[in-house]
Design a protein around this motif. Structure first.
Motif, PDB file in Angstrom:
ATOM      1  N   PRO A 144       0.796  -1.237   0.000  1.00  0.00           N
ATOM      2  CA  PRO A 144       0.000   0.000   0.000  1.00  0.00           C
ATOM      3  C   PRO A 144       0.829   1.287   0.000  1.00  0.00           C
ATOM      4  CG  PRO A 144      -0.966  -1.582   1.505  1.00  0.00           C
ATOM      5  CD  PRO A 144       0.343  -2.168   1.046  1.00  0.00           C
ATOM      6  N   ILE A 145       2.029   1.278   0.576  1.00  0.00           N
ATOM      7  CA  ILE A 145       2.861   2.486   0.588  1.00  0.00           C
ATOM      8  C   ILE A 145       3.139   2.971  -0.831  1.00  0.00           C
ATOM      9  CG2 ILE A 145       5.060   1.213   0.692  1.00  0.00           C
ATOM     10  CD1 ILE A 145       4.350   4.546   2.478  1.00  0.00           C
ATOM     11  N   MET A 146       3.203   2.042  -1.777  1.00  0.00           N
ATOM     12  CA  MET A 146       3.470   2.437  -3.162  1.00  0.00           C
ATOM     13  C   MET A 146       2.306   3.237  -3.740  1.00  0.00           C
ATOM     14  SD  MET A 146       6.437   1.499  -3.400  1.00  0.00           S
ATOM     15  CE  MET A 146       7.687   0.316  -3.038  1.00  0.00           C
ATOM     16  N   ALA A 147       1.080   2.816  -3.453  1.00  0.00           N
ATOM     17  CA  ALA A 147      -0.093   3.575  -3.910  1.00  0.00           C
ATOM     18  C   ALA A 147      -0.156   4.918  -3.202  1.00  0.00           C
ATOM     19  CB  ALA A 147      -1.375   2.780  -3.664  1.00  0.00           C
ATOM     20  N   THR A 148       0.145   4.931  -1.920  1.00  0.00           N
ATOM     21  CA  THR A 148       0.078   6.166  -1.142  1.00  0.00           C
ATOM     22  C   THR A 148       1.003   7.230  -1.716  1.00  0.00           C
ATOM     23  OG1 THR A 148      -0.468   4.927   0.856  1.00  0.00           O
ATOM     24  CG2 THR A 148       0.394   7.151   1.163  1.00  0.00           C
ATOM     25  N   LEU A 149       2.205   6.833  -2.101  1.00  0.00           N
ATOM     26  CA  LEU A 149       3.191   7.792  -2.602  1.00  0.00           C
ATOM     27  C   LEU A 149       3.264   7.866  -4.124  1.00  0.00           C
ATOM     28  CD1 LEU A 149       6.107   7.280  -0.056  1.00  0.00           C
ATOM     29  CD2 LEU A 149       4.404   9.107  -0.139  1.00  0.00           C
ATOM     30  N   GLY A 150       2.550   6.995  -4.826  1.00  0.00           N
ATOM     31  CA  GLY A 150       2.583   7.019  -6.285  1.00  0.00           C
ATOM     32  C   GLY A 150       3.855   6.441  -6.867  1.00  0.00           C
ATOM     33  N   ILE A 151       4.379   5.396  -6.253  1.00  0.00           N
ATOM     34  CA  ILE A 151       5.620   4.753  -6.694  1.00  0.00           C
ATOM     35  C   ILE A 151       5.276   3.479  -7.453  1.00  0.00           C
ATOM     36  CG2 ILE A 151       7.768   3.650  -5.931  1.00  0.00           C
ATOM     37  CD1 ILE A 151       7.605   5.454  -3.423  1.00  0.00           C
ATOM     38  N   GLY A 152       5.956   3.251  -8.572  1.00  0.00           N
ATOM     39  CA  GLY A 152       5.755   2.045  -9.354  1.00  0.00           C
ATOM     40  C   GLY A 152       7.049   1.259  -9.504  1.00  0.00           C
ATOM     41  N   LEU A 153       6.903  -0.025  -9.797  1.00  0.00           N
ATOM     42  CA  LEU A 153       8.037  -0.927 -10.016  1.00  0.00           C
ATOM     43  C   LEU A 153       8.222  -1.080 -11.516  1.00  0.00           C
ATOM     44  CD1 LEU A 153      10.091  -3.048  -8.957  1.00  0.00           C
ATOM     45  CD2 LEU A 153       8.182  -4.665  -8.836  1.00  0.00           C
ATOM     46  N   SER A 154       9.420  -0.796 -12.015  1.00  0.00           N
ATOM     47  CA  SER A 154       9.612  -0.867 -13.465  1.00  0.00           C
ATOM     48  C   SER A 154      10.573  -1.947 -13.930  1.00  0.00           C
ATOM     49  CB  SER A 154      10.064   0.484 -14.022  1.00  0.00           C
ATOM     50  OG  SER A 154      11.328   0.844 -13.538  1.00  0.00           O
ATOM     51  N   GLU A 155      11.551  -2.349 -13.102  1.00  0.00           N
ATOM     52  CA  GLU A 155      12.507  -3.366 -13.525  1.00  0.00           C
ATOM     53  C   GLU A 155      12.911  -4.225 -12.335  1.00  0.00           C
ATOM     54  OE1 GLU A 155      15.899  -2.043 -15.912  1.00  0.00           O
ATOM     55  OE2 GLU A 155      14.868  -0.104 -16.129  1.00  0.00           O
ATOM     56  N   VAL A 156      13.052  -5.515 -12.601  1.00  0.00           N
ATOM     57  CA  VAL A 156      13.497  -6.456 -11.566  1.00  0.00           C
ATOM     58  C   VAL A 156      14.437  -7.468 -12.211  1.00  0.00           C
ATOM     59  CG1 VAL A 156      12.808  -8.263  -9.956  1.00  0.00           C
ATOM     60  CG2 VAL A 156      11.320  -6.292 -10.296  1.00  0.00           C
ATOM     61  N   GLU A 157      15.600  -7.641 -11.620  1.00  0.00           N
ATOM     62  CA  GLU A 157      16.499  -8.728 -11.971  1.00  0.00           C
ATOM     63  C   GLU A 157      17.257  -9.089 -10.706  1.00  0.00           C
ATOM     64  OE1 GLU A 157      20.343  -6.880 -14.037  1.00  0.00           O
ATOM     65  OE2 GLU A 157      18.486  -6.208 -14.994  1.00  0.00           O
ATOM     66  N   GLU A 158      17.969 -10.180 -10.707  1.00  0.00           N
ATOM     67  CA  GLU A 158      18.672 -10.586  -9.493  1.00  0.00           C
ATOM     68  C   GLU A 158      19.690  -9.529  -9.090  1.00  0.00           C
ATOM     69  OE1 GLU A 158      21.157 -14.266  -7.513  1.00  0.00           O
ATOM     70  OE2 GLU A 158      20.179 -14.573  -9.440  1.00  0.00           O
ATOM     71  N   GLY A 159      19.526  -9.011  -7.873  1.00  0.00           N
ATOM     72  CA  GLY A 159      20.442  -8.015  -7.339  1.00  0.00           C
ATOM     73  C   GLY A 159      20.197  -6.595  -7.800  1.00  0.00           C
ATOM     74  N   ARG A 160      19.122  -6.350  -8.540  1.00  0.00           N
ATOM     75  CA  ARG A 160      18.849  -5.011  -9.081  1.00  0.00           C
ATOM     76  C   ARG A 160      17.343  -4.795  -9.219  1.00  0.00           C
ATOM     77  NH1 ARG A 160      17.795  -3.127 -14.143  1.00  0.00           N
ATOM     78  NH2 ARG A 160      18.314  -0.944 -14.510  1.00  0.00           N
ATOM     79  N   VAL A 161      16.869  -3.655  -8.729  1.00  0.00           N
ATOM     80  CA  VAL A 161      15.456  -3.287  -8.818  1.00  0.00           C
ATOM     81  C   VAL A 161      15.370  -1.799  -9.125  1.00  0.00           C
ATOM     82  CG1 VAL A 161      13.299  -3.106  -7.521  1.00  0.00           C
ATOM     83  CG2 VAL A 161      14.752  -5.100  -7.213  1.00  0.00           C
ATOM     84  N   VAL A 162      14.393  -1.416  -9.951  1.00  0.00           N
ATOM     85  CA  VAL A 162      14.183  -0.005 -10.278  1.00  0.00           C
ATOM     86  C   VAL A 162      12.725   0.364 -10.003  1.00  0.00           C
ATOM     87  CG1 VAL A 162      14.288   1.791 -12.062  1.00  0.00           C
ATOM     88  CG2 VAL A 162      15.963  -0.092 -12.076  1.00  0.00           C
ATOM     89  N   PHE A 163      12.543   1.440  -9.239  1.00  0.00           N
ATOM     90  CA  PHE A 163      11.231   2.021  -8.999  1.00  0.00           C
ATOM     91  C   PHE A 163      11.162   3.375  -9.686  1.00  0.00           C
ATOM     92  CE2 PHE A 163      11.572  -0.868  -5.373  1.00  0.00           C
ATOM     93  CZ  PHE A 163      10.315  -1.457  -5.387  1.00  0.00           C
ATOM     94  N   TYR A 164       9.951   3.869  -9.935  1.00  0.00           N
ATOM     95  CA  TYR A 164       9.770   5.194 -10.522  1.00  0.00           C
ATOM     96  C   TYR A 164       8.662   5.931  -9.786  1.00  0.00           C
ATOM     97  CZ  TYR A 164       5.604   3.291 -12.735  1.00  0.00           C
ATOM     98  OH  TYR A 164       4.388   2.704 -12.946  1.00  0.00           O
TER      99      TYR A 164
END
Length: 176
Positions: free
Chosen positions: A47-67
């Motif tokens: 829910p914190i992601m909806a609250t702040l308007g954060i999205g998940l854009s990339e996932v791989e082992e050892g690396r994650v990107v949010f926007y």
């Protein structure tokens, strides 16, 4: 109340799903599989992601990107985006980068993190991306770093974290 002829009151409505079924499913999945299921929309984001308007854009082992798209609902009293947005993005990106390396049944928690803000975010900044990368994942301790940049690669913040890792097995026995 009005300010300079504009209505001072704004509204924003958010929705989210019950986080417990997703968390329960995640406890039975390898971290990378769990995050990829979230990325595909098969499991709900926290829910914190909806609250702040954060999205998940990339996932791989050892690396994650949010926007996120900084907006005035993120503003602090001095008219710029509160550092809490960057801190939440960095903490999430770093911790999820660690999570992406863990097997089913393992868990983690943030022990500490440090963030350096190097330029202010405003509603005019445009979309920003926070990339988290692991530096070390051991049996009980993991470290990671994050960088918050705009679409042109300008740095807004950088951070580091230490996470405690909980692995299945006998208590006190190193497993990694």
């Amino acid at each position: 109340m009005t300010v300079s002829g504009e209505a001072a009151v704004r509204t924003r409505t958010i929705t989210w799903q019950d986080p417990l079924p997703g968390a329960q499913a995640g406890a039975r999945m390898a971290g990378l599989d769990y995050l990829r299921a979230m990325e595909r929309g098969e499991l709900p984001p926290p829910p914190i992601m909806a609250t702040l308007g954060i999205g998940l854009s990339e996932v791989e082992e050892g690396r994650v990107v949010f926007y996120a798209d900084p907006d005035e609902y993120h503003y602090n009293p001095i008219g710029v985006v509160h550092a809490g947005l960057a801190a939440t993005m960095a903490d999430s990106a770093m911790a999820c980068a660690v999570h992406s390396t863990l097997p089913a049944g393992a868990g983690y928690t943030t022990l500490e993190f440090k963030i350096n803000m190097v330029r202010p975010l405003t509603r005019d900044t445009g979309r920003v991306f926070c990339e988290g990368r692991t530096l070390h994942v051991g049996g009980r301790v993991a470290t990671a770093e994050a960088r918050l940049t705009d679409g042109e690669g300008r740095l807004y913040a950088h951070a580091t974290t230490t996470c405690m890792v909980f692995r299945p097995g006998k208590p006190g026995k190193e497993q990694g």
